[in-house]
Design a protein around this motif. Structure first.
Motif, short mmCIF file in Angstrom:
data_model
loop_
_atom_site.label_atom_id
_atom_site.label_comp_id
_atom_site.label_asym_id
_atom_site.label_seq_id
_atom_site.Cartn_x
_atom_site.Cartn_y
_atom_site.Cartn_z
N GLN A 35 1.14 -0.93 0.04
CA GLN A 35 -0.13 -0.17 0.16
C GLN A 35 1.34 1.16 0.27
OE1 GLN A 35 -3.30 0.41 -0.24
NE2 GLN A 35 -3.44 2.19 -0.36
N ILE A 36 0.31 2.15 -0.42
CA ILE A 36 1.25 2.86 -1.19
C ILE A 36 0.51 4.34 -0.67
CG2 ILE A 36 3.56 4.62 -2.53
CD1 ILE A 36 3.59 1.67 -4.22
N GLU A 37 1.24 5.74 0.18
CA GLU A 37 0.71 6.25 0.08
C GLU A 37 1.39 8.03 -0.27
OE1 GLU A 37 -2.13 6.93 3.60
OE2 GLU A 37 -2.06 4.53 3.98
N VAL A 38 0.93 8.83 -1.06
CA VAL A 38 1.96 9.46 -1.10
C VAL A 38 1.29 11.05 -0.13
CG1 VAL A 38 2.64 11.31 -2.46
CG2 VAL A 38 2.95 9.06 -2.38
N SER A 63 9.58 1.92 -12.83
CA SER A 63 9.34 0.48 -12.35
C SER A 63 10.71 0.78 -11.14
CB SER A 63 9.34 -0.50 -13.58
OG SER A 63 8.60 -0.57 -13.91
N ILE A 64 10.66 0.33 -10.06
CA ILE A 64 11.45 -0.27 -9.24
C ILE A 64 11.40 -1.45 -8.45
CG2 ILE A 64 11.57 2.70 -8.10
CD1 ILE A 64 10.10 1.41 -6.13
N ARG A 65 12.68 -1.97 -8.06
CA ARG A 65 12.62 -3.04 -7.06
C ARG A 65 12.59 -2.84 -5.60
NH1 ARG A 65 16.61 -5.62 -4.45
NH2 ARG A 65 18.04 -3.56 -4.30
N ALA A 66 11.58 -3.63 -6.01
CA ALA A 66 10.80 -3.96 -4.50
C ALA A 66 10.92 -5.63 -3.30
CB ALA A 66 9.61 -4.01 -4.68
N ALA A 67 10.96 -6.11 -4.35
CA ALA A 67 11.28 -7.64 -3.88
C ALA A 67 12.85 -7.96 -3.02
CB ALA A 67 11.62 -8.85 -4.90
N GLN A 73 13.03 0.44 3.30
CA GLN A 73 13.96 0.76 1.78
C GLN A 73 13.47 0.97 0.57
OE1 GLN A 73 16.25 -2.96 2.24
NE2 GLN A 73 18.03 -2.27 3.07
N VAL A 74 12.26 0.59 0.87
CA VAL A 74 11.31 0.69 -0.66
C VAL A 74 11.21 2.43 -0.39
CG1 VAL A 74 9.08 0.15 -2.08
CG2 VAL A 74 10.58 -1.11 -1.43
N GLN A 75 9.96 2.47 0.54
CA GLN A 75 9.67 4.09 0.54
C GLN A 75 10.95 4.78 0.67
OE1 GLN A 75 7.33 4.36 4.24
NE2 GLN A 75 8.71 6.01 5.30
N GLU A 76 11.97 4.99 1.14
CA GLU A 76 13.00 5.86 0.95
C GLU A 76 13.43 6.13 -0.97
OE1 GLU A 76 16.24 4.14 2.91
OE2 GLU A 76 15.46 4.70 4.55
N ASP A 77 13.16 4.69 -1.42
CA ASP A 77 13.46 4.29 -2.71
C ASP A 77 12.80 5.21 -3.29
OD1 ASP A 77 14.84 4.64 -5.62
OD2 ASP A 77 14.77 2.16 -5.48
N LEU A 78 11.75 5.02 -3.26
CA LEU A 78 9.98 6.25 -3.95
C LEU A 78 9.99 7.28 -3.99
CD1 LEU A 78 7.19 3.22 -2.89
CD2 LEU A 78 7.90 4.17 -5.30
N VAL A 94 4.88 3.38 2.92
CA VAL A 94 4.49 2.11 2.69
C VAL A 94 4.08 1.29 3.29
CG1 VAL A 94 5.78 0.49 1.11
CG2 VAL A 94 6.69 3.08 0.37
N THR A 95 3.31 0.68 3.10
CA THR A 95 3.04 -0.46 4.04
C THR A 95 2.86 -2.40 3.40
OG1 THR A 95 0.47 0.42 4.56
CG2 THR A 95 2.04 1.06 6.09
N LEU A 96 2.20 -2.78 4.49
CA LEU A 96 1.96 -4.40 3.86
C LEU A 96 0.28 -4.54 3.68
CD1 LEU A 96 3.34 -6.88 2.51
CD2 LEU A 96 3.68 -7.73 4.64
#
Length: 202
Positions: A35-38, A63-67, A73-78, A94-96
């Motif tokens: 779940q992505i929130e901005v 596209s970005i790598r998440a796996a 880390q995904v949150q920081e990259d976004l 970014v939450t699961l």
């Protein structure tokens, strides 16, 4: 009473702390839903499934790598990738949302090797065999030998680590009579079994 209040507080606080620690340690896997929130732009809010290649996609980012990464880390990259589109760095969460379906080990497909059967077999072609399969087992999976097979001249062709091809010959007539060994030869992935056609008076 103060002791009771402290105990009650711990009952409510500990699961929250445990959940936070788990989220920090968790590594995203293909099939998970994030779940992505901005906060600065609600049009970017969405649920994103992690594709088989480990990527997720988001407008303005691509596209970005998440796996293999943590949620942080995904949150920081976004956040870093979205920043050029805002006057100040956006606030991204970014939450699961959902875990990928985990297949029990007992239901996972057993590993197989590719072995190829050429020539006078009933069903020549690629045969998927289990590790440790033997020459006779692979021939059985290929439907056995046709009536026109030269059973005394069966070959096993194997390429070694140096790239050189080794050729091993087997007499299936003798193996079937118990007069020779070789039927229990263990196969390796990439092995090719060649079954020549029988000659006119063979």
């Amino acid at each position: 009473m103060p002791i009771l209040r402290r105990l009650l507080a711990l009952v409510f606080i500990l699961p929250i702390l445990a959940g936070t620690a788990w989220a920090q340690d968790y590594r995203v896997r293909s099939g998970d839903v994030l779940q992505i929130e901005v906060l600065e732009d609600a049009t970017l809010n969405r649920s994103a499934i992690v594709l088989p290649d480990g990527q997720i996609s988001l407008p303005l980012v691509g596209s970005i790598r998440a796996a293999g990464r943590s949620l942080a880390q995904v949150q920081e990259d976004l956040t870093a990738r979205l920043a050029p589109n805002f006057a100040t760095a956006p606030t991204v969460f970014v939450t699961l949302n959902a875990l990928a379906e985990r297949i029990p080990a007992t239901e996972r497909a057993a590993p197989t090797m590719d072995v190829y059967v050429l020539g006078a077999a009933n069903t020549p072609g690629k045969v998927d065999v289990k590790p440790g399969a033997t020459l006779l087992q692979a021939l059985a999976q290929a439907g056995g030998l046709s009536p026109f097979a030269a059973k005394k001249r069966v070959q096993l062709r194997r390429v070694d680590k140096s790239g050189a091809e080794q050729v091993y010959k087997f007499d299936l007539d003798a193996i079937e009579r118990g007069a020779a060994g070789g039927g229990a030869t263990r196969l390796m992935s990439g092995d090719v079994i060649v079954i020549p056609q029988r000659k006119l008076f063979e």
